[in-house]
Design an enzyme around this catalytic site. Structure first.
Site, mmCIF file in Angstrom:
data_model
loop_
_atom_site.group_PDB
_atom_site.id
_atom_site.type_symbol
_atom_site.label_atom_id
_atom_site.label_comp_id
_atom_site.label_asym_id
_atom_site.label_seq_id
_atom_site.Cartn_x
_atom_site.Cartn_y
_atom_site.Cartn_z
ATOM 1 N N ARG A 196 0.854 -1.187 0.000
ATOM 2 C CA ARG A 196 0.000 0.000 0.000
ATOM 3 C C ARG A 196 0.886 1.233 0.000
ATOM 4 N NH1 ARG A 196 -3.821 2.243 4.929
ATOM 5 N NH2 ARG A 196 -1.947 3.438 5.339
ATOM 6 N N TYR B 133 -2.812 11.541 6.344
ATOM 7 C CA TYR B 133 -3.184 10.205 6.816
ATOM 8 C C TYR B 133 -2.190 9.167 6.277
ATOM 9 C CZ TYR B 133 -4.809 5.570 6.787
ATOM 10 O OH TYR B 133 -4.806 4.211 6.943
ATOM 11 N N ASP C 120 -5.080 3.902 0.128
ATOM 12 C CA ASP C 120 -6.214 4.166 1.022
ATOM 13 C C ASP C 120 -6.541 5.659 0.992
ATOM 14 O OD1 ASP C 120 -8.083 4.260 3.027
ATOM 15 O OD2 ASP C 120 -6.832 3.306 4.558
ATOM 16 N N HIS D 289 -9.057 6.905 2.683
ATOM 17 C CA HIS D 289 -9.502 7.171 4.052
ATOM 18 C C HIS D 289 -10.698 8.127 4.102
ATOM 19 C CE1 HIS D 289 -8.743 6.899 8.454
ATOM 20 N NE2 HIS D 289 -8.192 5.767 8.089
ATOM 21 N N GLU E 48 -9.047 2.241 -1.682
ATOM 22 C CA GLU E 48 -9.814 1.920 -0.465
ATOM 23 C C GLU E 48 -10.546 3.138 0.077
ATOM 24 O OE1 GLU E 48 -7.231 0.329 2.574
ATOM 25 O OE2 GLU E 48 -8.600 0.984 4.146
ATOM 26 N N GLU F 102 -13.718 -1.154 6.520
ATOM 27 C CA GLU F 102 -13.037 -1.381 7.797
ATOM 28 C C GLU F 102 -13.845 -0.819 8.967
ATOM 29 O OE1 GLU F 102 -9.317 0.575 6.895
ATOM 30 O OE2 GLU F 102 -9.837 2.264 8.166
ATOM 31 N N ARG G 161 -13.825 -5.081 3.425
ATOM 32 C CA ARG G 161 -12.750 -4.969 4.411
ATOM 33 C C ARG G 161 -13.202 -5.141 5.864
ATOM 34 N NH1 ARG G 161 -8.016 -3.437 4.256
ATOM 35 N NH2 ARG G 161 -8.012 -1.706 5.746
ATOM 36 N N GLU H 246 -4.558 -7.213 5.134
ATOM 37 C CA GLU H 246 -3.616 -6.142 5.498
ATOM 38 C C GLU H 246 -2.672 -6.647 6.590
ATOM 39 O OE1 GLU H 246 -5.569 -2.671 7.034
ATOM 40 O OE2 GLU H 246 -3.778 -1.416 6.827
ATOM 41 N N TRP I 77 -11.861 12.205 8.762
ATOM 42 C CA TRP I 77 -10.430 11.931 8.938
ATOM 43 C C TRP I 77 -10.057 10.647 8.226
ATOM 44 C CZ3 TRP I 77 -8.005 7.746 11.488
ATOM 45 C CH2 TRP I 77 -6.586 7.809 11.424
HETATM 46 O O1 KDG Z 1 -8.134 2.810 13.899
HETATM 47 C C1 KDG Z 1 -8.117 3.352 12.626
HETATM 48 C C2 KDG Z 1 -7.037 2.696 11.783
HETATM 49 O O2 KDG Z 1 -7.042 1.329 11.934
HETATM 50 C C3 KDG Z 1 -7.213 3.053 10.322
HETATM 51 O O3 KDG Z 1 -7.038 4.426 10.179
HETATM 52 C C4 KDG Z 1 -6.209 2.292 9.482
HETATM 53 O O4 KDG Z 1 -7.391 2.899 7.510
HETATM 54 C C5 KDG Z 1 -6.624 2.152 8.080
HETATM 55 C C6 KDG Z 1 -6.074 1.028 7.336
HETATM 56 O O5 KDG Z 1 -6.491 0.861 6.191
HETATM 57 O O6 KDG Z 1 -5.221 0.331 7.862
HETATM 58 MG MG MG Z 2 -8.128 2.008 5.711
#
Ligand code: KDG
Ligand code: MG
Length: 403
Positions: free
Chosen positions: A148, A160, A211, A213, A237, A263, A284, A340, A403
């Protein structure tokens, strides 16, 4: 029948906070479940100790499905990250117990190995594109077949996924939430450049992931997906917040870049529309936040009907107990995609000795009975809980953003 006689919540922070549920049966068999909800740990601790543990004592530990239904339907209040993380911890611990009593690794109870090992992806992150590519090369040298890529966004003090120089990336770092600044236009300029240069430098034999995010609107996500198509990413992602599952139709109209989401999901209902309409390619959701092995298998079975594969979350806030459970799950489901893998610190690994291993780009849960992971409770006591929040994010004009 193994009767549950004790269930205890263990809180430890070997580098970061972890919450673990330990269930003990009358024959002395114990099982572990991860109950860590990053930045909201104590809510799950209270839910478990006040509301779940009293209901467990005296129950037959073998009746995993019945206990799951009891905790889900019996609470009246369904779903949500706190509830589903607590249920996940119980469920995972009961699978661990069943495996230990059977003398089999959990994946054997789930149907046996459907593959030789689980493909995992590493993280490469750097302030600059060059730093990120340097990290990716190191991951490839270590044997990873998928990486990644995250890099800093020019003009923004933090981004991030990108660690401060010389530090490991661990976002939950503030006694109160720290604030990040976000610029979508800057970001949309840098990521295609990152992928162009990464393909030039790393070639085409490695899977590259990214990602977002949750930071783009659907139409911006469509644009980014389309800009990245020439570089064939494995996935993009969390391109946009997924409360509105229908929004992914718009993204799909604009790009063939594979999409991964989930996630933050905790239930099959969070992804039902996404899956049934083939709006994503990878789901995820994880064992720890989506109701345990029992519920995640239900999600995977639904996804399998639509050729959607799993790609479980595996950041460092998911403890080695969750990692082990994810690997038993991943090894056994037909539609495993990728897992991951963000290695834990040596302090964390010492508190949670485990049987899983990495070899040549794949991970295997090992063949110890149960999950194959333990907790050193004496060592765990040396690392006390410290409140830590995930950051919040604002646009440059101060507007609060995802975030
Ligand atoms: O607790 C939040 C994290 O696990 C996250 O920000 C990590 O987005 C993430 C990832 O893809 O690992
Ligand atoms: Mg993520």
């Amino acid at each position: 029948m193994p009767r549950i006689v004790d269930a205890r919540v263990i809180i430890t922070a070997p580098g970061r906070n972890f919450v673990t549920l330990k269930i003990t049966c009358d024959d002395g068999t114990t099982g572990l479940g991860d109950a860590t909800l990053n930045g909201r740990e104590m809510a799950v601790v209270a839910y478990l100790t006040e509301h779940v543990v009293p209901c467990l004592i005296g129950r037959d530990a073998h009746r995993i499905e019945d206990v799951w239904q009891y905790l889900y339907k019996g609470a009246y209040w369904r779903r949500g990250p706190v509830t589903m993380t607590a249920i996940a911890a119980v469920d995972t611990a009961l699978w661990d117990i069943k495996g230990k009593i059977a003398g089999l690794p959990v994946y054997q109870l789930l149907g046996g190995a459907a593959r030789d090992g689980c493909l995992v992806y590493a993280h490469a992150n750097g302030v600059t594109i060059e730093d990120t590519i340097h990290e990716a090369r190191a991951a490839i040298r270590d044997g990873y077949r998928a990486v990644r890529l995250q890099c800093g966004v020019p003009g923004l003090p933090t981004t991030y996924g990108v660690a401060k120089p010389g530090e490991r990336y661990e976002p939950a770092d503030g006694e109160l939430p720290t604030e990040s600044v976000w610029s979508t236009p800057q970001y949309l300029r840098v990521v295609p450049e990152l992928f162009r240069l990464a393909r030039e430098a790393l070639g085409w034999d490695v899977h590259l992931l990214h990602d977002v995010h949750h930071r783009l609107t659907p139409i911006e996500a469509g644009r980014l997906g389309s800009d990245l198509e020439p570089y064939r990413p494995f996935w993009l992602e969390d391109v946009t917040p997924a409360e509105d599952q229908e929004a992914f139709r718009l993204i799909r109209h604009h790009t063939t870049t594979p999409l991964a989401v989930g996630e933050v999901f905790n239930s099959i209902w969070d992804c039902k529309t996404l899956i049934e309409n083939q709006l994503i390619d990878y789901i995820r959701a994880t064992v720890v936040h989506a109701g345990g092995i029992t519920h995640l298998r239900r999600i995977a079975a639904l996804a399998d009907l639509y050729q959607i594969r799993t790609g479980c979350h595996g950041a460092t806030d998911l403890s080695p107990v969750a990692m082990a459970a994810a690997l038993h799950f991943g090894l056994s489901v037909p539609n495993f995609g990728i897992q991951e893998h963000m290695p834990h610190t040596t302090d964390t690994d010492a508190v949670f000795p485990h049987a899983y291993r990495f070899e040549d780009g794949l991970m295997h849960p090992g063949d110890a009975p149960g999950l194959g992971v333990d907790i050193d409770e004496e060592l765990a006591k040396e690392y006390g809980y410290r409140r830590a929040y995930l950051p919040v994010n604002r646009l440059e004009d101060g507007t609060l953003w995802s975030w």
